[in-house]
Scaffold this motif. Structure first.
Motif, PDB file in Angstrom:
ATOM      1  N   TYR A 308       5.778 -17.097   2.204  1.00 53.28           N
ATOM      2  CA  TYR A 308       5.151 -15.931   1.573  1.00 53.28           C
ATOM      3  C   TYR A 308       4.397 -16.335   0.307  1.00 53.28           C
ATOM      4  CZ  TYR A 308       8.142 -13.172   4.666  1.00 53.28           C
ATOM      5  OH  TYR A 308       8.751 -12.624   5.769  1.00 53.28           O
ATOM      6  N   PRO A 309       3.249 -17.010   0.467  1.00 53.28           N
ATOM      7  CA  PRO A 309       2.460 -17.379  -0.715  1.00 53.28           C
ATOM      8  C   PRO A 309       1.865 -16.137  -1.383  1.00 53.28           C
ATOM      9  CG  PRO A 309       1.248 -17.836   1.284  1.00 53.28           C
ATOM     10  CD  PRO A 309       2.623 -17.444   1.721  1.00 53.28           C
ATOM     11  N   VAL A 310       1.583 -16.257  -2.666  1.00 50.80           N
ATOM     12  CA  VAL A 310       1.002 -15.145  -3.420  1.00 50.80           C
ATOM     13  C   VAL A 310      -0.315 -14.711  -2.781  1.00 50.80           C
ATOM     14  CG1 VAL A 310       0.010 -14.476  -5.649  1.00 50.80           C
ATOM     15  CG2 VAL A 310       2.117 -15.833  -5.566  1.00 50.80           C
ATOM     16  N   ASP A 311      -0.530 -13.392  -2.703  1.00 48.87           N
ATOM     17  CA  ASP A 311      -1.709 -12.724  -2.138  1.00 48.87           C
ATOM     18  C   ASP A 311      -1.668 -12.608  -0.616  1.00 48.87           C
ATOM     19  OD1 ASP A 311      -2.820 -12.193  -4.607  1.00 48.87           O
ATOM     20  OD2 ASP A 311      -3.979 -14.051  -4.647  1.00 48.87           O
ATOM     21  N   LYS A 312      -0.643 -13.151   0.025  1.00 53.18           N
ATOM     22  CA  LYS A 312      -0.570 -13.024   1.479  1.00 53.18           C
ATOM     23  C   LYS A 312      -0.297 -11.576   1.857  1.00 53.18           C
ATOM     24  CE  LYS A 312       1.889 -14.539   5.607  1.00 53.18           C
ATOM     25  NZ  LYS A 312       2.896 -15.444   6.201  1.00 53.18           N
ATOM     26  N   HIS A 313      -1.011 -11.091   2.889  1.00 53.14           N
ATOM     27  CA  HIS A 313      -0.787  -9.738   3.381  1.00 53.14           C
ATOM     28  C   HIS A 313       0.375  -9.763   4.369  1.00 53.14           C
ATOM     29  CE1 HIS A 313      -4.702  -7.547   2.223  1.00 53.14           C
ATOM     30  NE2 HIS A 313      -4.473  -8.544   1.389  1.00 53.14           N
ATOM     31  N   VAL A 314       1.334  -8.832   4.192  1.00 52.40           N
ATOM     32  CA  VAL A 314       2.525  -8.765   5.033  1.00 52.40           C
ATOM     33  C   VAL A 314       2.805  -7.322   5.413  1.00 52.40           C
ATOM     34  CG1 VAL A 314       3.591 -10.841   4.087  1.00 52.40           C
ATOM     35  CG2 VAL A 314       3.993  -8.629   2.986  1.00 52.40           C
ATOM     36  N   SER A 315       3.582  -7.145   6.469  1.00 53.95           N
ATOM     37  CA  SER A 315       4.023  -5.805   6.876  1.00 53.95           C
ATOM     38  C   SER A 315       5.529  -5.732   6.736  1.00 53.95           C
ATOM     39  CB  SER A 315       3.620  -5.520   8.323  1.00 53.95           C
ATOM     40  OG  SER A 315       2.221  -5.450   8.448  1.00 53.95           O
ATOM     41  N   GLY A 316       6.037  -4.570   6.372  1.00 53.31           N
ATOM     42  CA  GLY A 316       7.474  -4.394   6.217  1.00 53.31           C
ATOM     43  C   GLY A 316       7.895  -2.970   6.469  1.00 53.31           C
ATOM     44  N   LYS A 342       2.608   0.683  -9.183  1.00 50.82           N
ATOM     45  CA  LYS A 342       1.670   0.289  -8.135  1.00 50.82           C
ATOM     46  C   LYS A 342       1.536   1.343  -7.040  1.00 50.82           C
ATOM     47  CE  LYS A 342       0.669  -3.833  -9.704  1.00 50.82           C
ATOM     48  NZ  LYS A 342      -0.722  -4.208 -10.052  1.00 50.82           N
ATOM     49  N   LEU A 343       2.262   2.445  -7.196  1.00 49.80           N
ATOM     50  CA  LEU A 343       2.263   3.487  -6.175  1.00 49.80           C
ATOM     51  C   LEU A 343       1.247   4.573  -6.495  1.00 49.80           C
ATOM     52  CD1 LEU A 343       6.119   3.899  -5.673  1.00 49.80           C
ATOM     53  CD2 LEU A 343       4.519   2.695  -4.176  1.00 49.80           C
ATOM     54  N   SER A 344       0.611   5.067  -5.463  1.00 50.35           N
ATOM     55  CA  SER A 344      -0.346   6.174  -5.624  1.00 50.35           C
ATOM     56  C   SER A 344       0.445   7.467  -5.774  1.00 50.35           C
ATOM     57  CB  SER A 344      -1.260   6.253  -4.405  1.00 50.35           C
ATOM     58  OG  SER A 344      -2.075   7.411  -4.484  1.00 50.35           O
ATOM     59  N   THR A 345       0.008   8.330  -6.644  1.00 51.93           N
ATOM     60  CA  THR A 345       0.717   9.586  -6.897  1.00 51.93           C
ATOM     61  C   THR A 345       0.653  10.546  -5.719  1.00 51.93           C
ATOM     62  OG1 THR A 345      -1.272  10.474  -7.956  1.00 51.93           O
ATOM     63  CG2 THR A 345       0.383   9.453  -9.391  1.00 51.93           C
ATOM     64  N   ASP A 346      -0.329  10.357  -4.828  1.00 49.05           N
ATOM     65  CA  ASP A 346      -0.449  11.274  -3.695  1.00 49.05           C
ATOM     66  C   ASP A 346       0.181  10.710  -2.418  1.00 49.05           C
ATOM     67  OD1 ASP A 346      -2.217   9.265  -3.220  1.00 49.05           O
ATOM     68  OD2 ASP A 346      -3.962  10.541  -2.867  1.00 49.05           O
ATOM     69  N   LYS A 347       0.946   9.611  -2.551  1.00 43.89           N
ATOM     70  CA  LYS A 347       1.595   9.010  -1.391  1.00 43.89           C
ATOM     71  C   LYS A 347       3.105   8.960  -1.616  1.00 43.89           C
ATOM     72  CE  LYS A 347       2.526   6.542   2.266  1.00 43.89           C
ATOM     73  NZ  LYS A 347       2.645   7.201   3.570  1.00 43.89           N
ATOM     74  N   GLU A 348       3.857   9.517  -0.639  1.00 45.00           N
ATOM     75  CA  GLU A 348       5.306   9.520  -0.730  1.00 45.00           C
ATOM     76  C   GLU A 348       5.884   8.682   0.407  1.00 45.00           C
ATOM     77  OE1 GLU A 348       9.029  12.694  -0.557  1.00 45.00           O
ATOM     78  OE2 GLU A 348       7.033  13.366  -1.172  1.00 45.00           O
ATOM     79  N   PHE A 349       6.710   7.697   0.069  1.00 44.58           N
ATOM     80  CA  PHE A 349       7.313   6.812   1.059  1.00 44.58           C
ATOM     81  C   PHE A 349       8.707   7.305   1.439  1.00 44.58           C
ATOM     82  CE2 PHE A 349       4.160   4.151  -0.990  1.00 44.58           C
ATOM     83  CZ  PHE A 349       3.604   3.462   0.068  1.00 44.58           C
ATOM     84  N   VAL A 350       9.081   7.066   2.690  1.00 44.90           N
ATOM     85  CA  VAL A 350      10.406   7.452   3.172  1.00 44.90           C
ATOM     86  C   VAL A 350      11.025   6.265   3.898  1.00 44.90           C
ATOM     87  CG1 VAL A 350       9.871   9.900   3.405  1.00 44.90           C
ATOM     88  CG2 VAL A 350       9.440   8.361   5.326  1.00 44.90           C
ATOM     89  N   PRO A 351      12.369   6.103   3.852  1.00 45.86           N
ATOM     90  CA  PRO A 351      13.028   5.006   4.550  1.00 45.86           C
ATOM     91  C   PRO A 351      12.673   4.992   6.034  1.00 45.86           C
ATOM     92  CG  PRO A 351      14.555   6.039   3.028  1.00 45.86           C
ATOM     93  CD  PRO A 351      13.334   6.902   3.053  1.00 45.86           C
ATOM     94  N   GLY A 352      12.431   3.781   6.562  1.00 45.54           N
ATOM     95  CA  GLY A 352      12.066   3.620   7.962  1.00 45.54           C
ATOM     96  C   GLY A 352      10.574   3.554   8.201  1.00 45.54           C
ATOM     97  N   GLU A 353       9.791   3.913   7.196  1.00 48.85           N
ATOM     98  CA  GLU A 353       8.326   3.917   7.327  1.00 48.85           C
ATOM     99  C   GLU A 353       7.772   2.494   7.230  1.00 48.85           C
ATOM    100  OE1 GLU A 353       4.452   5.732   4.884  1.00 48.85           O
ATOM    101  OE2 GLU A 353       6.505   6.275   4.324  1.00 48.85           O
ATOM    102  N   LYS A 354       6.805   2.171   8.074  1.00 46.89           N
ATOM    103  CA  LYS A 354       6.148   0.872   8.014  1.00 46.89           C
ATOM    104  C   LYS A 354       5.067   0.906   6.939  1.00 46.89           C
ATOM    105  CE  LYS A 354       6.926  -0.549  12.803  1.00 46.89           C
ATOM    106  NZ  LYS A 354       6.301  -0.995  14.078  1.00 46.89           N
ATOM    107  N   VAL A 355       4.903  -0.215   6.238  1.00 39.64           N
ATOM    108  CA  VAL A 355       3.921  -0.267   5.160  1.00 39.64           C
ATOM    109  C   VAL A 355       3.283  -1.649   5.113  1.00 39.64           C
ATOM    110  CG1 VAL A 355       5.718  -0.868   3.492  1.00 39.64           C
ATOM    111  CG2 VAL A 355       3.568   0.074   2.673  1.00 39.64           C
ATOM    112  N   ASP A 356       1.985  -1.677   4.849  1.00 38.70           N
ATOM    113  CA  ASP A 356       1.248  -2.935   4.677  1.00 38.70           C
ATOM    114  C   ASP A 356       1.198  -3.281   3.197  1.00 38.70           C
ATOM    115  OD1 ASP A 356       0.696  -3.278   7.388  1.00 38.70           O
ATOM    116  OD2 ASP A 356      -1.060  -1.968   7.283  1.00 38.70           O
TER     117      ASP A 356
END
Length: 383
Positions: A308-316, A342-356
């Motif tokens: 996982y080098p710095v700036d690498k794009h990953v999914s989780g 680093k989070l956008s105020t108009d985006k809400e994350f929930v457990p189980g959600e995939k994120v880039d």
């Protein structure tokens, strides 16, 4: 009739012959009255010892007293004293409402208490302690006046572990495993007394096992802080072992169950499960065996910088949402944090959600990964 002639020193002669005040009395006796202040260290001679207090002659206008909580705090030390002993004390109250001088023996008592604790530890002595409090980790006990100790749950006999409430407020026997005077900590073991024979056998076997060896065991107990596993050891593999099969129990601490975060050991093991474990440390002097499950598998952080080098794009996958950010699992045992900044105020994350995401930074020593969110529309300040 003879006439009495007065001389210039007649008053002085009369005063010496018949002192009228405390000052005159002290002058005649040669004792100098010193002014006392809180915190002064004084030397005195023990003049009396009762069940409620101790008196000291310190050359003041009245004797100094050790009473109430100061007497209780030094009770063990006071039991070693006799009338006529010369000791040091610290002034607590130069003069109370009753005109008494109150002093403390805490410094001398503290030295006596810790020297006694060292002696008990060095001689493996049995000590009577009083149980003051029961908690999830074990029991707080009074070892000596003003000094408490702790008996971990694992250092009670298995019989007592199942009925801990019965010993609350009672005196029990234990031995001192370790102590630290600077930190005012004492660790004791009740098992070393009640299961002395078994403990000696355990110490011998633990000493023979050594570290880094792997065994299969059976889960015997599950507690909030880990899993107890009974190893079934073939004595043929051990030097000096007896002919019969040997059974020995060790603890897999919750931090050693998995490379992933474990909140509840019951989620990964059940009573009676057969599992493989690795011995990671032994303390033969107390018969303690520390085990690990996770160290039987590769550490996912061992190649983290290359993977996982710095700036690498990953999914989780989002696993936890906290006030300070969102935790994302990149793979088993590897999580990263998207900080709230680093989070956008108009985006809400929930457990189980995939994120880039992308790798922002890695703290290898602290095992922390900082992540940023890959957005389709990139606001100012985002990648």
């Amino acid at each position: 009739m003879a006439t009495k002639v007065k001389t210039s020193n007649s008053k002085s002669t009369s005063t010496k012959a018949n002192p009228q005040t405390m000052e005159e009395l002290l002058a005649v006796s040669g004792v100098k009255l010193r002014g006392l202040h809180r915190g002064d260290v004084v030397e005195g001679i023990v003049t009396s010892i009762t069940s409620r207090g101790l008196s000291l002659e310190i050359g003041a206008k009245t004797e100094a007293m050790v009473v109430d909580k100061e007497f209780a705090a030094a009770r063990a030390y006071i039991k070693t004293l006799s009338i006529g002993d010369k000791i040091e004390a610290v002034v607590g109250v130069p003069e109370n409402d009753a005109g008494q001088i109150l002093v403390q023996l805490r410094k001398a008592a503290d030295s006596y208490n810790w020297n006694k604790i060292k002696e008990w530890k060095d001689t493996d002595s049995i000590v009577r302690v009083k149980v003051l409090e029961i908690n999830r980790g074990g029991a707080v006990v009074a070892v000596m006046d003003e000094i408490n100790g702790f008996i971990p749950s694992s250092q009670f006999s298995q019989d007592l572990q199942e009925r801990m409430d019965e010993v609350m407020g009672k005196e029990i026997e234990a031995k001192i495993m370790d102590y630290d005077r600077d930190d005012q900590k004492i660790i004791l073991s009740e098992r070393s007394v009640s299961e002395a024979e078994d403990m000696e056998k355990r110490k011998r076997i633990v000493d023979l096992l050594g570290e880094k060896s792997t065994y299969t065991g059976i889960v015997t107990r599950i507690v909030p802080f880990g899993i107890f596993v009974k190893l079934i050891i073939d004595p043929k593999k051990l030097k000096e072992a007896k002919a019969e099969e040997t059974e020995l129990e060790g603890l897999v601490h919750i931090s050693e169950i998995s490379w992933e975060k474990v909140n509840d050991p019951t989620e990964v093991a059940k009573l009676g499960d057969t599992i493989d474990v690795k011995i990671i440390s032994t303390e033969s002097h107390v018969g303690k065996l520390s085990l690990s499950i996770k160290q039987l598998t590769p550490d996912p952080w061992s190649e983290i910088m290359e993977k996982y080098p710095v700036d690498k794009h990953v999914s989780g996958v989002v696993v936890r949402v906290a006030p300070f950010g969102v935790f994302v699992e990149l793979e088993r045992g590897i999580e990263g944090l998207i900080h709230v900044s680093k989070l956008s105020t108009d985006k809400e994350f929930v457990p189980g959600e995939k994120v880039d995401c992308y790798i922002e930074s890695i703290d290898l020593e602290g095992r922390r990964i900082s992540l940023g969110v890959v957005l389709t529309a990139i606001p100012v300040g985002y990648k």
